[in-house]
Write a protein that holds these residues in place. Sequence first.
Motif, PDB file in Angstrom:
ATOM      1  N   LEU A   4       0.885  -1.102  -0.016  1.00  0.00           N
ATOM      2  CA  LEU A   4       0.067   0.088   0.007  1.00  0.00           C
ATOM      3  C   LEU A   4       0.997   1.221   0.051  1.00  0.00           C
ATOM      4  CD1 LEU A   4      -2.651  -1.361   2.667  1.00  0.00           C
ATOM      5  CD2 LEU A   4      -3.151  -0.683   0.166  1.00  0.00           C
ATOM      6  N   PRO A   5       0.351   2.387  -0.329  1.00  0.00           N
ATOM      7  CA  PRO A   5       1.107   3.571  -0.282  1.00  0.00           C
ATOM      8  C   PRO A   5       1.541   3.710   1.061  1.00  0.00           C
ATOM      9  CG  PRO A   5      -0.990   4.109  -1.486  1.00  0.00           C
ATOM     10  CD  PRO A   5      -1.066   2.604  -0.848  1.00  0.00           C
ATOM     11  N   ILE A   6       3.004   4.445   1.035  1.00  0.00           N
ATOM     12  CA  ILE A   6       3.711   4.536   2.284  1.00  0.00           C
ATOM     13  C   ILE A   6       3.088   5.580   3.156  1.00  0.00           C
ATOM     14  CG2 ILE A   6       5.987   4.962   3.244  1.00  0.00           C
ATOM     15  CD1 ILE A   6       6.983   3.383   0.756  1.00  0.00           C
ATOM     16  N   THR A   7       3.047   5.550   4.255  1.00  0.00           N
ATOM     17  CA  THR A   7       2.825   6.684   5.261  1.00  0.00           C
ATOM     18  C   THR A   7       3.955   7.072   6.213  1.00  0.00           C
ATOM     19  OG1 THR A   7       0.290   5.994   5.274  1.00  0.00           O
ATOM     20  CG2 THR A   7       1.465   7.303   7.215  1.00  0.00           C
ATOM     21  N   GLU A   8       4.232   8.461   6.152  1.00  0.00           N
ATOM     22  CA  GLU A   8       5.201   8.906   6.845  1.00  0.00           C
ATOM     23  C   GLU A   8       4.546   9.431   8.331  1.00  0.00           C
ATOM     24  OE1 GLU A   8       9.350  11.833   7.372  1.00  0.00           O
ATOM     25  OE2 GLU A   8       8.105  12.013   5.844  1.00  0.00           O
ATOM     26  N   VAL A   9       5.069   9.139   9.513  1.00  0.00           N
ATOM     27  CA  VAL A   9       4.599   9.378  10.564  1.00  0.00           C
ATOM     28  C   VAL A   9       5.402  10.460  11.548  1.00  0.00           C
ATOM     29  CG1 VAL A   9       3.587   8.765  12.966  1.00  0.00           C
ATOM     30  CG2 VAL A   9       3.309   7.198  10.715  1.00  0.00           C
ATOM     31  N   SER A  10       4.811  11.578  11.709  1.00  0.00           N
ATOM     32  CA  SER A  10       5.712  12.449  12.813  1.00  0.00           C
ATOM     33  C   SER A  10       4.761  12.712  14.014  1.00  0.00           C
ATOM     34  CB  SER A  10       5.946  13.968  11.982  1.00  0.00           C
ATOM     35  OG  SER A  10       5.126  14.479  11.411  1.00  0.00           O
ATOM     36  N   THR A  11       5.311  13.053  15.082  1.00  0.00           N
ATOM     37  CA  THR A  11       4.493  13.436  16.272  1.00  0.00           C
ATOM     38  C   THR A  11       4.935  14.419  16.967  1.00  0.00           C
ATOM     39  OG1 THR A  11       3.520  12.443  18.427  1.00  0.00           O
ATOM     40  CG2 THR A  11       5.713  11.708  17.632  1.00  0.00           C
ATOM     41  N   GLN A  12       3.868  15.152  17.768  1.00  0.00           N
ATOM     42  CA  GLN A  12       4.474  16.508  18.757  1.00  0.00           C
ATOM     43  C   GLN A  12       5.030  15.634  19.854  1.00  0.00           C
ATOM     44  OE1 GLN A  12       0.536  18.530  19.141  1.00  0.00           O
ATOM     45  NE2 GLN A  12       0.130  18.101  17.095  1.00  0.00           N
ATOM     46  N   ASN A  13       4.705  14.511  20.101  1.00  0.00           N
ATOM     47  CA  ASN A  13       5.204  13.940  21.451  1.00  0.00           C
ATOM     48  C   ASN A  13       6.589  13.411  21.305  1.00  0.00           C
ATOM     49  OD1 ASN A  13       2.628  14.460  22.110  1.00  0.00           O
ATOM     50  ND2 ASN A  13       2.013  12.271  22.662  1.00  0.00           N
ATOM     51  N   GLU A  14       7.155  12.984  22.208  1.00  0.00           N
ATOM     52  CA  GLU A  14       8.547  12.384  22.386  1.00  0.00           C
ATOM     53  C   GLU A  14       8.706  11.382  21.360  1.00  0.00           C
ATOM     54  OE1 GLU A  14      12.633  12.180  23.890  1.00  0.00           O
ATOM     55  OE2 GLU A  14      11.217  13.735  23.900  1.00  0.00           O
ATOM     56  N   PHE A  15       7.591  10.490  21.058  1.00  0.00           N
ATOM     57  CA  PHE A  15       7.615   9.141  20.165  1.00  0.00           C
ATOM     58  C   PHE A  15       5.976   8.906  19.867  1.00  0.00           C
ATOM     59  CE2 PHE A  15       7.379   7.415  24.652  1.00  0.00           C
ATOM     60  CZ  PHE A  15       6.763   6.321  24.314  1.00  0.00           C
ATOM     61  N   PHE A  16       5.997   7.925  18.937  1.00  0.00           N
ATOM     62  CA  PHE A  16       4.516   7.700  18.531  1.00  0.00           C
ATOM     63  C   PHE A  16       3.857   6.658  19.650  1.00  0.00           C
ATOM     64  CE2 PHE A  16       2.053   5.398  14.916  1.00  0.00           C
ATOM     65  CZ  PHE A  16       1.294   6.728  14.793  1.00  0.00           C
ATOM     66  N   ASP A  17       3.498   7.235  20.609  1.00  0.00           N
ATOM     67  CA  ASP A  17       2.730   6.543  21.696  1.00  0.00           C
ATOM     68  C   ASP A  17       1.463   6.497  21.502  1.00  0.00           C
ATOM     69  OD1 ASP A  17       2.092   9.002  22.171  1.00  0.00           O
ATOM     70  OD2 ASP A  17       3.062   9.397  23.949  1.00  0.00           O
ATOM     71  N   PHE A  18       0.536   5.910  22.528  1.00  0.00           N
ATOM     72  CA  PHE A  18      -0.930   5.672  22.477  1.00  0.00           C
ATOM     73  C   PHE A  18      -1.600   6.998  22.225  1.00  0.00           C
ATOM     74  CE2 PHE A  18      -5.179   5.309  24.033  1.00  0.00           C
ATOM     75  CZ  PHE A  18      -5.495   4.159  23.621  1.00  0.00           C
ATOM     76  N   GLU A  19      -1.035   8.113  22.852  1.00  0.00           N
ATOM     77  CA  GLU A  19      -1.904   9.266  22.712  1.00  0.00           C
ATOM     78  C   GLU A  19      -1.536   9.793  21.193  1.00  0.00           C
ATOM     79  OE1 GLU A  19      -1.744  13.404  25.215  1.00  0.00           O
ATOM     80  OE2 GLU A  19       0.114  12.962  24.293  1.00  0.00           O
ATOM     81  N   ALA A  20      -0.254   9.865  20.728  1.00  0.00           N
ATOM     82  CA  ALA A  20      -0.208  10.195  19.254  1.00  0.00           C
ATOM     83  C   ALA A  20      -0.789   9.253  18.449  1.00  0.00           C
ATOM     84  CB  ALA A  20       1.348   9.941  19.133  1.00  0.00           C
ATOM     85  N   LYS A  21      -0.907   8.186  18.457  1.00  0.00           N
ATOM     86  CA  LYS A  21      -1.647   7.121  17.634  1.00  0.00           C
ATOM     87  C   LYS A  21      -3.051   7.548  17.562  1.00  0.00           C
ATOM     88  CE  LYS A  21       1.395   3.109  17.680  1.00  0.00           C
ATOM     89  NZ  LYS A  21       1.677   1.641  18.128  1.00  0.00           N
ATOM     90  N   SER A  55      -0.452  13.282  16.141  1.00  0.00           N
ATOM     91  CA  SER A  55       0.297  12.830  15.344  1.00  0.00           C
ATOM     92  C   SER A  55       0.042  13.409  13.883  1.00  0.00           C
ATOM     93  CB  SER A  55       0.518  11.319  15.123  1.00  0.00           C
ATOM     94  OG  SER A  55      -0.485  10.734  14.769  1.00  0.00           O
ATOM     95  N   VAL A  56       1.173  13.338  12.940  1.00  0.00           N
ATOM     96  CA  VAL A  56       0.856  13.843  11.714  1.00  0.00           C
ATOM     97  C   VAL A  56       1.119  12.547  10.848  1.00  0.00           C
ATOM     98  CG1 VAL A  56       1.235  15.397   9.621  1.00  0.00           C
ATOM     99  CG2 VAL A  56       1.176  16.136  12.131  1.00  0.00           C
ATOM    100  N   GLU A  57       0.127  12.094  10.037  1.00  0.00           N
ATOM    101  CA  GLU A  57       0.418  11.176   9.096  1.00  0.00           C
ATOM    102  C   GLU A  57       0.294  11.483   7.604  1.00  0.00           C
ATOM    103  OE1 GLU A  57      -2.848   8.827  10.689  1.00  0.00           O
ATOM    104  OE2 GLU A  57      -1.746   8.379  12.453  1.00  0.00           O
ATOM    105  N   THR A  58       1.475  11.400   7.006  1.00  0.00           N
ATOM    106  CA  THR A  58       1.346  12.038   5.395  1.00  0.00           C
ATOM    107  C   THR A  58       1.391  10.721   4.580  1.00  0.00           C
ATOM    108  OG1 THR A  58       2.647  13.640   6.107  1.00  0.00           O
ATOM    109  CG2 THR A  58       2.648  13.338   3.778  1.00  0.00           C
ATOM    110  N   THR A  59       0.160  10.484   3.876  1.00  0.00           N
ATOM    111  CA  THR A  59      -0.034   9.397   2.743  1.00  0.00           C
ATOM    112  C   THR A  59      -0.259   9.890   1.608  1.00  0.00           C
ATOM    113  OG1 THR A  59      -0.786   8.126   4.431  1.00  0.00           O
ATOM    114  CG2 THR A  59      -1.014   7.173   2.358  1.00  0.00           C
ATOM    115  N   PRO A  60       0.407   9.728   0.499  1.00  0.00           N
ATOM    116  CA  PRO A  60       1.615   8.998   0.454  1.00  0.00           C
ATOM    117  C   PRO A  60       2.857   9.939   0.801  1.00  0.00           C
ATOM    118  CG  PRO A  60       1.041   9.907  -1.672  1.00  0.00           C
ATOM    119  CD  PRO A  60       0.006  10.348  -1.050  1.00  0.00           C
ATOM    120  N   ALA A  61       3.848   9.139   1.552  1.00  0.00           N
ATOM    121  CA  ALA A  61       4.880   9.828   2.037  1.00  0.00           C
ATOM    122  C   ALA A  61       5.595  10.817   0.961  1.00  0.00           C
ATOM    123  CB  ALA A  61       6.018   8.936   2.658  1.00  0.00           C
ATOM    124  N   LEU A  62       6.339  11.806   1.279  1.00  0.00           N
ATOM    125  CA  LEU A  62       6.824  12.498   0.545  1.00  0.00           C
ATOM    126  C   LEU A  62       8.403  12.198   0.323  1.00  0.00           C
ATOM    127  CD1 LEU A  62       5.148  16.141   1.608  1.00  0.00           C
ATOM    128  CD2 LEU A  62       4.601  14.640  -0.257  1.00  0.00           C
TER     129      LEU A  62
END
Length: 326
Positions: free
Chosen positions: A217-234, A239-246
């Motif tokens: 499937l088209p690739i998603t890039e994940v970035s988050t305002q948190n320290e890492f991609f935790d439960f809150e980010a998910k 979080s910011v999910e960019t699909t398709p990834a740039l």
Amino acid sequence: MKKKIALVTGGLSNEAQISYKSAITVGNNVDRERFDVYRIDINATGWWYEPVQGEKSKVNRDDFSVTDNGKKINFDAILLCIHGTPGEDGKLQGYFDMLGLSYTSCDAATSALTFNKRYTVAVAAFGGIHVAHSKHIFRHTPVSSEAILTALKLPVFVKPNNGGSSIGMSKVSVADELEAALHKAFREDDQVLVEEYISGREFTIGVFKSKGKIMVLPITEVSTQNEFFDFEAKYQGKSVETTPALIDDAMKTKLEAAAKKVYEVLNCRGVVRIDFIYNEAQGQPYMLEVNTVPGQSEASIIPQQVKTMGWNLKDFYSALIDEVLN
């Protein structure tokens, strides 16, 4: 005649709340002109058939059948929507195998393997896939923070070895934080994985098989305002999910090839979602985790990727069901 499909949701872990959300999306998008769908909720109180109208009733566990309007229903296939135990760790898959029932997920062996994060990365590394250095800790055999940091470099991620949705996970940047992170992870599991941080961009990739062909499937890039991609980010919008990834073609090719290789090496079936960190300095993707029953809620990544590919969810779920019926 329409095929009879059991949409199985719920579960016995903290991830049940995500399972119910996934089941709503899947249930709303299964092709009802081709399939009769029966919702099954497996939870701590039992295994229940929940009809659209009328009271719920118990599932016959002897053959995984239900009674609907006085008629016994045997299923042609199982559409799995349980995140966590017992739907993602191989337990239900083994039960369905014994009954000879087809299901839309990896088999029992692969499900059990991939539910254990440490065993997953060990097998992946053996298959030539890049993974982070890590240490596997057991509650019954305590390991000191000092011993862990002798083997691994900070920062590290500390996470329950079995489970998902980043529940119980911490990022540790200084040595004094490690002990508390271990206690947090051990509250969720008897095994903990401590894994070195890899610098890079985070991507997640859905892979499935249709008509015998592995499709990415088209690739998603994940970035988050948190320290890492935790439960809150998910799950809580951090979080910011960019699909398709740039990304450029070279990076896209490497990520897609790595995703296909993971799917093949781990003998996956159905749709899985594979998380990667791409280290740009090395020009290499590193596999983080494999999710064999990825989220399917409206906010989840797989539905986003399916729509970006140009498919609708009805066609996608039909393809998953058809793959196990044929």
